[in-house]
Design a protein around this motif. Structure first.
Motif, PDB file in Angstrom:
ATOM      1  N   VAL B 152       0.844  -1.201   0.000  1.00 46.61           N
ATOM      2  CA  VAL B 152       0.000   0.000   0.000  1.00 46.61           C
ATOM      3  C   VAL B 152       0.876   1.247   0.000  1.00 46.61           C
ATOM      4  O   VAL B 152       0.582   2.224  -0.689  1.00 46.61           O
ATOM      5  CB  VAL B 152      -0.955   0.006   1.205  1.00 46.61           C
ATOM      6  CG1 VAL B 152      -1.763   1.279   1.216  1.00 46.61           C
ATOM      7  CG2 VAL B 152      -1.878  -1.151   1.134  1.00 46.61           C
ATOM      8  N   VAL B 229      -9.064  12.326  -2.325  1.00 46.63           N
ATOM      9  CA  VAL B 229     -10.022  11.220  -2.208  1.00 46.63           C
ATOM     10  C   VAL B 229      -9.306   9.896  -2.400  1.00 46.63           C
ATOM     11  O   VAL B 229      -9.471   8.967  -1.603  1.00 46.63           O
ATOM     12  CB  VAL B 229     -11.175  11.402  -3.215  1.00 46.63           C
ATOM     13  CG1 VAL B 229     -11.989  10.142  -3.328  1.00 46.63           C
ATOM     14  CG2 VAL B 229     -12.057  12.548  -2.786  1.00 46.63           C
ATOM     15  N   TYR B 233      -8.556   9.210   1.538  1.00 50.42           N
ATOM     16  CA  TYR B 233      -9.703   8.395   1.911  1.00 50.42           C
ATOM     17  C   TYR B 233      -9.516   6.942   1.526  1.00 50.42           C
ATOM     18  O   TYR B 233      -9.685   6.057   2.366  1.00 50.42           O
ATOM     19  CB  TYR B 233     -10.987   8.970   1.325  1.00 50.42           C
ATOM     20  CG  TYR B 233     -11.443  10.190   2.086  1.00 50.42           C
ATOM     21  CD1 TYR B 233     -11.681  10.098   3.443  1.00 50.42           C
ATOM     22  CD2 TYR B 233     -11.604  11.409   1.484  1.00 50.42           C
ATOM     23  CE1 TYR B 233     -12.068  11.202   4.174  1.00 50.42           C
ATOM     24  CE2 TYR B 233     -11.990  12.522   2.205  1.00 50.42           C
ATOM     25  CZ  TYR B 233     -12.226  12.412   3.548  1.00 50.42           C
ATOM     26  OH  TYR B 233     -12.602  13.489   4.275  1.00 50.42           O
ATOM     27  N   CYS B 234      -9.150   6.688   0.263  1.00 45.29           N
ATOM     28  CA  CYS B 234      -9.088   5.276  -0.134  1.00 45.29           C
ATOM     29  C   CYS B 234      -7.833   4.589   0.373  1.00 45.29           C
ATOM     30  O   CYS B 234      -7.912   3.635   1.139  1.00 45.29           O
ATOM     31  CB  CYS B 234      -9.188   5.147  -1.648  1.00 45.29           C
ATOM     32  SG  CYS B 234     -10.789   5.652  -2.247  1.00 45.29           S
ATOM     33  N   LEU B 235      -6.656   5.070  -0.023  1.00 44.70           N
ATOM     34  CA  LEU B 235      -5.448   4.309   0.273  1.00 44.70           C
ATOM     35  C   LEU B 235      -5.156   4.265   1.771  1.00 44.70           C
ATOM     36  O   LEU B 235      -4.825   3.210   2.308  1.00 44.70           O
ATOM     37  CB  LEU B 235      -4.265   4.891  -0.496  1.00 44.70           C
ATOM     38  CG  LEU B 235      -4.330   4.635  -1.999  1.00 44.70           C
ATOM     39  CD1 LEU B 235      -3.198   5.332  -2.699  1.00 44.70           C
ATOM     40  CD2 LEU B 235      -4.264   3.157  -2.284  1.00 44.70           C
ATOM     41  N   ASN B 237      -7.230   4.501   4.265  1.00 44.98           N
ATOM     42  CA  ASN B 237      -8.163   3.645   4.972  1.00 44.98           C
ATOM     43  C   ASN B 237      -7.952   2.187   4.614  1.00 44.98           C
ATOM     44  O   ASN B 237      -8.224   1.298   5.423  1.00 44.98           O
ATOM     45  CB  ASN B 237      -9.596   4.071   4.680  1.00 44.98           C
ATOM     46  CG  ASN B 237      -9.942   5.335   5.406  1.00 44.98           C
ATOM     47  OD1 ASN B 237      -9.439   5.582   6.488  1.00 44.98           O
ATOM     48  ND2 ASN B 237     -10.782   6.143   4.818  1.00 44.98           N
ATOM     49  N   LEU B 238      -7.472   1.956   3.407  1.00 46.06           N
ATOM     50  CA  LEU B 238      -7.138   0.590   3.020  1.00 46.06           C
ATOM     51  C   LEU B 238      -6.049   0.054   3.934  1.00 46.06           C
ATOM     52  O   LEU B 238      -6.041  -1.126   4.292  1.00 46.06           O
ATOM     53  CB  LEU B 238      -6.664   0.587   1.579  1.00 46.06           C
ATOM     54  CG  LEU B 238      -6.796  -0.721   0.855  1.00 46.06           C
ATOM     55  CD1 LEU B 238      -8.241  -1.135   0.839  1.00 46.06           C
ATOM     56  CD2 LEU B 238      -6.300  -0.593  -0.546  1.00 46.06           C
ATOM     57  N   THR B 240      -5.697   0.824   7.041  1.00 43.14           N
ATOM     58  CA  THR B 240      -6.402   0.395   8.249  1.00 43.14           C
ATOM     59  C   THR B 240      -6.987  -0.991   8.043  1.00 43.14           C
ATOM     60  O   THR B 240      -6.861  -1.872   8.905  1.00 43.14           O
ATOM     61  CB  THR B 240      -7.548   1.380   8.566  1.00 43.14           C
ATOM     62  OG1 THR B 240      -7.063   2.697   8.465  1.00 43.14           O
ATOM     63  CG2 THR B 240      -8.112   1.125   9.928  1.00 43.14           C
ATOM     64  N   ALA B 241      -7.637  -1.179   6.903  1.00 44.54           N
ATOM     65  CA  ALA B 241      -8.284  -2.464   6.642  1.00 44.54           C
ATOM     66  C   ALA B 241      -7.259  -3.580   6.639  1.00 44.54           C
ATOM     67  O   ALA B 241      -7.477  -4.644   7.230  1.00 44.54           O
ATOM     68  CB  ALA B 241      -9.012  -2.408   5.308  1.00 44.54           C
ATOM     69  N   ILE B 242      -6.110  -3.341   6.007  1.00 52.99           N
ATOM     70  CA  ILE B 242      -5.089  -4.380   5.915  1.00 52.99           C
ATOM     71  C   ILE B 242      -4.570  -4.723   7.297  1.00 52.99           C
ATOM     72  O   ILE B 242      -4.445  -5.895   7.660  1.00 52.99           O
ATOM     73  CB  ILE B 242      -3.948  -3.897   5.008  1.00 52.99           C
ATOM     74  CG1 ILE B 242      -4.387  -3.998   3.562  1.00 52.99           C
ATOM     75  CG2 ILE B 242      -2.699  -4.704   5.225  1.00 52.99           C
ATOM     76  CD1 ILE B 242      -3.415  -3.440   2.602  1.00 52.99           C
ATOM     77  N   TYR B 244      -6.017  -4.255  10.179  1.00 51.17           N
ATOM     78  CA  TYR B 244      -7.054  -4.910  10.967  1.00 51.17           C
ATOM     79  C   TYR B 244      -7.195  -6.369  10.546  1.00 51.17           C
ATOM     80  O   TYR B 244      -7.311  -7.262  11.389  1.00 51.17           O
ATOM     81  CB  TYR B 244      -8.383  -4.182  10.802  1.00 51.17           C
ATOM     82  CG  TYR B 244      -9.534  -4.918  11.411  1.00 51.17           C
ATOM     83  CD1 TYR B 244      -9.574  -5.170  12.766  1.00 51.17           C
ATOM     84  CD2 TYR B 244     -10.569  -5.402  10.633  1.00 51.17           C
ATOM     85  CE1 TYR B 244     -10.609  -5.871  13.334  1.00 51.17           C
ATOM     86  CE2 TYR B 244     -11.611  -6.105  11.187  1.00 51.17           C
ATOM     87  CZ  TYR B 244     -11.626  -6.338  12.535  1.00 51.17           C
ATOM     88  OH  TYR B 244     -12.646  -7.041  13.085  1.00 51.17           O
TER      89      TYR B 244
END
Lengths: 663, 663
Positions: B152, B229, B233-235, B237-238, B240-242, B244
């Motif tokens: 990322v 954006v 926002y996308c990268l 937060n991605l 965070t997702a990864i 998590y």
């Protein structure tokens, strides 16, 4: 039968697209209507008066849209019947909003477009909401989450109030004027203290708010650090957790509902088809294969699904009928994803051509292409660095132009060679190639245009005689080359996963984007209504000094960090487009206090309520929803993509249960 | 046997606590060592020279700590044996770090504390890491996540580079000086453009960076909005997702490993106990109940667990022995949570007392208490608002003092009455009451102190004769009252869940807090090393004008938004405590570019690397880890708390699988 026909026609793709277009047209009217956004700049200091549509122009478009909605409402209510109509809250709301809009329209036309309040504008996003099932579902989900969100927000409010009081006690006015810095700047009275800490909650004034106290005594930092850690890190992130948690459960249930509905539909179809082919039934209920095939040919579904189901059905052709279980099973095909097949490579007879085909279809060619693209980008970068301080006349455009030409010729060569190796259809079956090819053709076209216009051998030309100068053309070419460099993404494995998650996200984002549009629309219209023309930029500036550097100098008489000093004049509520950008800037949160402070200074303190509401809606609610969506999407996709490679027992067990849930 | 004794002694609570204290002492030395943080303010303009410890003071404490570590290492290596020692990377690292520290210490003592580089300081956090299994596990988890995070971050870097190039092409210098604002301020050359967009990625310069271009043409906003954006926002937060996603899987596996280990331990215990009681065994392996009971009495575990297991074991007392399955089952008690029981209400004989007890133990009394606390807070708030502009002499402290006295007397009354109703032990068995009672007693004590000092009937006193003025005492009382208001939280159901999640979080946070301490420590020491004394505040200011208001006026000659204009002088790397606060401010992200810009201006452009590294470590990595932890905790807790109330089939199925995973 006629109502069934109407039903099929109404839910056909053309009709639904038409309705979508009508909604889009109605929403886009906001850009044209007074105050119109059709000016180059939104900066009040140097903007030309925008083109205002004549009275009746937007109104007539609006009326056409409203009439289409009336028709839509009539068809819908006819289709679902009066009893269902009465029960559906959305349809009743639709009727009310529609009639209200028409009344408002009549009023506005009778006042010859001179009205101040256009309430129907506020109601327009309702049409968008009403038309999308997904958005209604998402709204319901948000509604379900509200109690928990409210509890966190209550906790946040309590946190804020307690710390405000402790702050006011801590930084109260003392007799020593040297120690009053914090009180003077941030804790003078209750509203100011509350605002300071609210803004600190968003971290937008982080070091500044603690500086006067902290430079007196280190200990005061504890107060601010505690506040931020509890408020910003713990409570705000808890909000994310709550929204994600609720959202997780909701998606699960809504997907299950839709599976149950489909099952029900298939069962009903079986019943209906069974009745028609009643002659076949002996003791068990059965349907004839002919009837199924006939029905399949009329049903609207994706072509590859239809093909797969038809193939399945024809396996029963020799028996001539199928029972309920078999009938249900053939529709499992709907759950399967289409496996994309690339057309076979073209066959060449000549061994030389075959050899060439083998070379050109090799993976190394793609890598070479990527390397060349990288070289090109590096080249542009170098030229940019060298040229950054030069004026237009000093730049050597010819050299760059010739370098670009070489690279573009290589790209064209690569494209041709790939088309030769994979064949025309094979080339286009890769999405990557479409992107690449499109940009290459565009670049080639631009290059030809440049040569046609400037005939490079004649080195001296008149820059003012053409529409675009050579420099601007080259700039455009360079941007396209840089953009084309994105082709490397699918060739790096992990990046491809991440990028495809992002692309997936865009697909699943529609409902969220719709709600975002609704929220932005309502707040922008409301903002224009409240604050239009509230801030007037100083007129003398637009006359005397216009460049930014001079502005900075002349702004030194203002306090640092304010709206005026930062010359945020172009962020205002004077037209729709400008309001959108202002709302976006507040959503990003950084420096939002400058807007809040300026508008509350120019109008009244109540303006703060508007900004805090927008902050809560956009930055707190919507951004958290977005994070929840990303988490959901990424985790689902990750589990699916790793189901084959990771043989971990727990993961597979977990993953299959997830797959059952989300299929 | 002696080594077993040593093992038990080494892992006893006292010994581990002692080791922890030693580590804490060693880490805390950084505050005292030169440059020492023992000054009231860290602001270079008006700080007194701090107390510097004499040479040898901190060094001797350090040596004691190091010797304790040597002992620890010796015991540990003796306990696990040489073969295991060679395999464990952490232990080898421990040896290396320890010997290096001692060598460095000797060098530093031989130079009479005059060395510039203290490398052993950088290594100190290693001792903290080495001592905690949880932290080592978390580090391993972070290491496993690194490849995905790297992908990322690579995507982010690509995104940043592409947009930088497009931005430089878009905002290149033109011939019209009026249109060069954006180029001049943010896109002058490659490093500047890169910095501008990197800071925009953190949203820290959001509206400012687009203002010059946006006020010329609305269209330029598209560039910045697209960048934010996709990037923010996308990268982001991605990411965070990864994190998590990875974290979720890791916790699962580590918990399972520990369950398997415990199983293994129980099985081994069975084997050992079975051997000792070999006379009982006929054909199957069995253990005697006496042996189990004897072993239980020597094992270290929680008292209620031991009691439960002993009870279980005694059920087999009549048989005299138990087989493997039974032996395994009795240890399931370890998984059960303790159910807290409140002592019974005291029994009173007199009917009047019984009546009173019923009234005072009623729930409404708590509500009344909350209402009174709210009234008190409101009262303080009103007085604060009224007093905010008054000077100390004008404030009417007596009235407030008397109001406070009334409220505090009510609190004491409430406490006594509750103790009467629930009994002494019953009162203390509620955690809420302990909080409440402690604050009430403290408040009462303070009130008595105030009356003893000032003897209120004499209205006129000399404010300078006492240690604290009346006003300061009242301020302290008010703060405690406001703090006491937190007692309402457990009485609001949803807020109680949220608050208890937060409390739970604090328990699970230790590993993360430890890693945060390590990261802060290393970066702070490194920062002091690199930047100590780099920024010298202007000396004349501290002489002529010292109040904040005057600073603002005199700062007008500086450019707005810079370190100097914002007078961030107290945020520096001149001592350890100040560096921590500076690093915290950069972690919060807002306005971090001011620090970065100032330090790169005063030292060299390479300072930016330090700040960007810290931003990546703290704000990107650690904050995301923290969010992942909150998500994990909240979702687990939510599922557990709703397992009884929600009868939803899916949820229970899902929930039980989760419980199995996390038990």
């Amino acid at each position: 039968a006629s109502s069934l026909c109407l039903y099929r026609w109404y839910y056909s793709r053309i009709c639904q697209w038409g309705l979508g277009l009508t909604i889009a047209a109605l929403l886009l009217l906001a850009f044209v209507e007074r105050p119109s956004s059709l000016s180059v700049s939104s900066d009040g200091r140097h903007r030309s008066p925008p083109w205002e549509p004549p009275c009746g122009f937007t109104e007539s478009i609006e009326m056409v849209c409203l009439l289409i909605f009336c028709l839509d409402l009539a068809v819908k209510s006819y289709l679902i019947g009066w009893d269902e109509f009465r029960k559906g809250k959305w349809l009743i709301g639709y009727t009310v909003v529609l009639s209200f809009s028409i009344i408002d329209w009549v009023l506005s036309v009778s006042m010859v477009c001179d009205e101040r309040l256009r309430v129907r504008r506020l109601l327009r996003p309702f049409f968008l909401l009403q038309n999308s099932t997904l958005m209604k579902k998402t709204l319901k989900c948000i509604k379900r989450t509200l109690p928990e969100i409210a509890s966190v927000i209550l906790l946040l409010a309590l946190h804020l109030c307690l710390f405000t009081m402790i702050g006011m006690l801590l930084f109260a006015k003392t007799d020593d004027p040297k120690r009053n810095g914090e009180w003077e700047l941030h804790f003078r009275d209750l509203p100011q203290s509350l605002t300071s800490l609210l803004v600190l909650l968003t971290t937008a004034n982080n070091p500044d708010v603690m500086i006067p106290a902290y430079s007196l005594n280190r200990g005061y930092a504890v107060f601010f650090v505690t506040f931020s850690v509890i408020g910003t890190y713990c409570l705000m992130n808890l909000l994310t957790a709550i929204i994600y948690n609720q959202f997780r459960g909701y998606l699960l249930m809504s997907v299950q509902t839709s599976i149950i509905r489909r099952r029900l539909g298939i069962r009903a179809a079986f019943q209906v088809l069974g009745c028609r082919g009643a002659q076949h039934s002996t003791e068990d209920e059965q349907v004839g294969v002919d009837a199924v095939l006939e029905a399949m040919s009329r049903v609207q579904m994706k072509t590859y699904c239809r093909a797969a189901i038809t193939t399945e059905v024809q396996r029963y052709a020799d028996v001539g009928h199928m029972d309920r279980e078999q009938f249900r099973k053939i529709f499992d095909e709907l759950d399967k994803d289409r496996i994309k097949e690339h057309p076979p490579l073209p066959q060449y007879n000549s061994p030389v051509l075959q050899r060439l085909q083998m070379i050109f279809s090799h993976y190394y060619l793609t890598i070479l292409g990527n390397a060349v693209a990288l070289a090109n980008v590096m080249c542009i970068c170098t030229v940019l660095v060298l040229n950054s301080e030069k004026s237009t006349a000093e730049r050597d455009n010819f050299l760059l132009e010739i370098i670009n030409l070489c690279f573009i010729l290589y790209y064209v060569f690569e494209m041709c060679v790939k088309i030769f190796a994979f064949g025309w259809r094979g080339y286009l079956s890769y999405r990557n190639n479409i992107f690449d090819g499109f940009l290459t053709v565009l670049l080639l076209g631009l290059q030809i245009l440049i040569y046609a216009t400037y005939r490079l051998p004649h080195a001296h030309w008149d820059p003012s005689s053409h529409l675009m100068s050579l420099w601007e053309m080259i700039r455009l070419v360079n941007m396209l080359i840089v953009f084309r460099f994105l082709r490397i993404i699918p060739d790096i494995k992990l990046m491809a996963l991440v990028a495809s998650t992002l692309l997936d996200l865009v697909k699943n984002l529609r409902a969220f984007a719709g709600i975002l549009v609704v929220v932005y629309y309502v707040f922008a219209v409301f903002g224009i209504w409240l604050f239009e023309g509230a801030i007037k930029p100083p007129p003398e500036m637009s006359v005397i000094s216009n460049t930014t550097m001079e502005n900075i100098t002349s702004n030194f008489s203002m306090e640092c960090g304010t709206y005026e000093q930062l010359s945020y004049w172009s962020n205002n509520f004077d037209d729709f487009a400008a309001s959108l950008i202002l709302l976006y800037n507040v959503m990003i949160v950084n420096n939002w206090q400058a807007f809040m402070e300026a508008y509350s200074r120019y109008t009244s303190d109540w303006a703060k309520v508007y900004f805090v509401c927008w902050w809560l809606t956009s930055s707190v609610m919507w951004v958290n929803l977005f994070v929840a969506l990303i988490l959901e999407n990424f985790i689902y996709r990750w589990d699916r993509s790793h189901s084959c490679s990771v043989t971990d027992v727990e993961r597979i067990r977990y993953e299959t249960s997830l797959q059952l849930i989300f299929k």
